[in-house]
Scaffold this motif. Structure first.
Motif, PDB file in Angstrom:
ATOM      1  N   VAL A 113      -7.583   4.195   5.151  1.00 54.61           N
ATOM      2  CA  VAL A 113      -8.147   3.156   4.575  1.00 54.61           C
ATOM      3  C   VAL A 113      -9.256   2.886   4.994  1.00 54.61           C
TER       4      VAL A 113
ATOM      5  N   PHE B 240       0.800  -1.268   0.010  1.00 50.06           N
ATOM      6  CA  PHE B 240      -0.074   0.039  -0.017  1.00 50.06           C
ATOM      7  C   PHE B 240       0.745   1.343   0.093  1.00 50.06           C
ATOM      8  N   GLU B 241       0.628   2.019  -1.058  1.00 49.84           N
ATOM      9  CA  GLU B 241       1.615   3.261  -1.261  1.00 49.84           C
ATOM     10  C   GLU B 241       3.032   2.950  -1.002  1.00 49.84           C
TER      11      GLU B 241
ATOM     12  N   LEU C  18      -8.263  -3.604  -1.195  1.00 53.11           N
ATOM     13  CA  LEU C  18      -6.863  -4.319  -0.909  1.00 53.11           C
ATOM     14  C   LEU C  18      -6.741  -5.718  -0.376  1.00 53.11           C
TER      15      LEU C  18
ATOM     16  N   LYS D  64      -1.884   7.632   6.525  1.00 50.63           N
ATOM     17  CA  LYS D  64      -2.626   6.844   5.781  1.00 50.63           C
ATOM     18  C   LYS D  64      -3.973   6.595   6.162  1.00 50.63           C
TER      19      LYS D  64
ATOM     20  N   THR E 235      -8.871   1.281  -0.406  1.00 53.05           N
ATOM     21  CA  THR E 235      -8.125   2.577  -0.524  1.00 53.05           C
ATOM     22  C   THR E 235      -8.895   3.591  -0.539  1.00 53.05           C
ATOM     23  N   GLN E 236      -8.548   4.791  -0.449  1.00 53.68           N
ATOM     24  CA  GLN E 236      -9.280   6.006  -0.517  1.00 53.68           C
ATOM     25  C   GLN E 236     -10.177   5.865  -1.810  1.00 53.68           C
TER      26      GLN E 236
END
Ligand code: ADP
Length: 473
Positions: free
Chosen positions: A153, A78-79, A108, A151, A102-103
């Motif tokens: 989610v 993630f990122e 995920l 972050k 994710t946004q």
């Protein structure tokens, strides 16, 4: 329903009420069930999503965790780091599917049976919403997770409402399948039970039919001592038959007594006319003959009159108006009137306590007093004396008005005392005097109607005392 038997009606009512009750119960269970189920489904959804949210972290690199620890986690790129998900994360539990996004809505990790349908729908913080797809209702719950290093989610939980409701539906349809059997069982048991309950009633009907069919008033319905409604009805019925039987018996006896009484003067008249007509008679003989006939006619007339009076009064269903009556005034008035008879030189005096009231019928009470006083005259001796008294006394703790008619006449023998109140009874000693033997029977009936008591004391050759005890008003 009008001409149907009670059994039929009970069964129908029983069946209808039962079906309604069962139907209502089903409906209630179905409604309450779906409400409870919906809220349970939502509770699950919240619970699972919140629990899953606690199992997600962000880590910069996988090396941060030791190897031993790492086996218990799932790492998803993630990122510039990883989303670290505990293996306890529940993808699918209790029909709730959870997934991490994710946004921008990219999945995920996790399960989402509606992935295509939901991926266009943006997340909104901590909200519960509904989605319909293929005729199915889904509850969806989005939970925003702010992780380390800013972050973000999302955890999205999805649960189908319909699956559970469908189960409830299955239960209902199974129940509905049994409903007709239940109704049939209910109607059958209603029919059976009502038959059993009404059996004594049929028995009652049979006896009543047999009584009226054979005109036999001696029959009675068999009863037990259960004391239920039907037994009580049977008892009332038996009492009614008993009363009818007694009434008919009394009437029969009265008719036979009356015809017997009338037969005597008739026989005398017949004999006398035959005697007169046998041959030519002298004027004197004719006169004597007609005298006899006249006397017998007078006797018959008074018999018929007394009998009419008596039967009129004795009518079982006749209601007399009972009112508070001044017995003192009544006794005084009649004594004053009857004093004037002064038959056989007999004098009449009285001692009357004023203002003694009783509950009664003035007409009947007058007749009672008159009958007693006229008997005292009729069976009194020449130049005798009659004493009428009215006083108050206490008997068994109750106040009573005591009426006495005392004479010094011919009196009665011991064996007559118990019979003088019977209809048509006349003692041998009184045969020579006119009378019908109905006066005291009438007195007795009036005493009964007033719930009073009567007593007679007499010494043969010396005189008699008639005493009546009235309850005071
Ligand atoms: P009745 O006087 O018409 O014969 P009652 O019923 O009044 O009929 O009386 C029945 C009988 O009781 C009389 O025939 C008589 O023998 C007797 N009796 C009634 N009152 C007296 C009385 N005061 N003294 C003696 N005998 C009486």
């Amino acid at each position: 329903m009008k001409n149907k038997s009670i059994r039929f009606r009970i069964t129908v009512w029983f069946g209808v009420v039962l079906v309604l009750l069962v139907g209502l119960t089903f409906l209630t269970i179905r409604l309450a069930g779906s409400v409870v189920l919906r809220s349970t489904v939502r509770d699950y959804l919240f619970g699972v999503v919140e629990a899953n949210a606690d199992n997600i972290w962000y880590v910069k690199s996988m090396e941060e965790d030791s190897e031993e620890e790492a086996v218990h986690f799932i790492y998803v790129k993630f990122e510039d780091g990883y989303i670290k998900i505990d293996e306890d994360f529940m993808n699918t539990v209790n029909d709730v599917n959870s997934a991490v996004y994710t946004q921008t809505g990219e999945m995920l990790y996790g399960e989402n049976p509606l992935a295509l349908e939901t991926d266009r729908i943006p997340f909104a913080e901590t909200r519960l919403w509904k989605l319909s797809h293929n005729n199915m209702d889904y509850n969806i719950y989005d939970r925003k997770l702010n992780l380390e290093e800013e972050k973000t989610v999302w955890v999205r939980g999805i649960v189908s409402e319909e699956d559970n409701i469908a189960k409830l539906g299955q239960i209902t349809s199974v129940s509905l399948f049994f409903l007709p059997f239940l109704v049939i069982a209910a109607i059958a048991s209603g029919y059976f039970l009502s038959g059993k309950m009404l059996a004594p009633l049929r028995e009652l009907e049979k006896t009543a039919e047999s009584i009226s069919g054979r005109n036999d008033l001696k029959q009675r319905i068999e009863t037990n001592d259960s004391g239920d409604e039907i037994t009580r009805l049977a008892n009332v019925f038996n009492e009614m038959i008993e009363r009818l039987d007694r009434a008919f018996e009394t009437e029969r006896r009265f008719t036979s007594d009356a015809s017997h009484e009338l037969r005597t003067p008739m026989a005398v008249i017949r004999a006398e006319t035959e005697y007169i007509l046998e041959k030519d008679r002298t004027n004197e003989e004719y006169r004597e003959g007609f005298d006899v006939i006249k006397r017998q006619e007078a006797r018959m007339s008074s018999l018929i009159e007394d009998m009419l009076d008596y039967t009129r009064m004795d009518q079982a269903n006749r209601q007399y108006e009972m009112a508070e009556t001044d017995l003192s005034a009544l006794v005084l008035e009649i004594s004053e009137q009857m004093m004037r008879i002064a038959e056989k030189g007999i004098s009449l005096t009285w001692e009357i306590v004023p203002d003694l009231f009783v509950v009664g019928n003035a007409m009947l009470l007058s007749r009672l007093i008159q009958n007693l006083i006229s008997n005292a005259y009729r069976y009194g001796k020449e130049n005798g004396h009659i004493l009428v008294t009215l006083e108050e006394d206490i008997q068994d703790g109750a106040h009573v008005a005591v009426l006495r008619v005392r004479d010094d006449g011919i009196g009665m023998k011991e064996e007559d005392l118990s019979k003088i109140f019977d209809r048509f009874y006349r003692s041998d000693a009184s045969r020579t005097t006119r009378g019908t033997g109905l006066g005291l029977a009438m007195v007795k009936r009036i005493v009964e109607l007033h719930e009073a008591e009567i007593r007679v004391d007499s010494i043969f050759g010396e005189g008699s005392v008639f005493t009546v005890f009235f309850k005071k008003a």
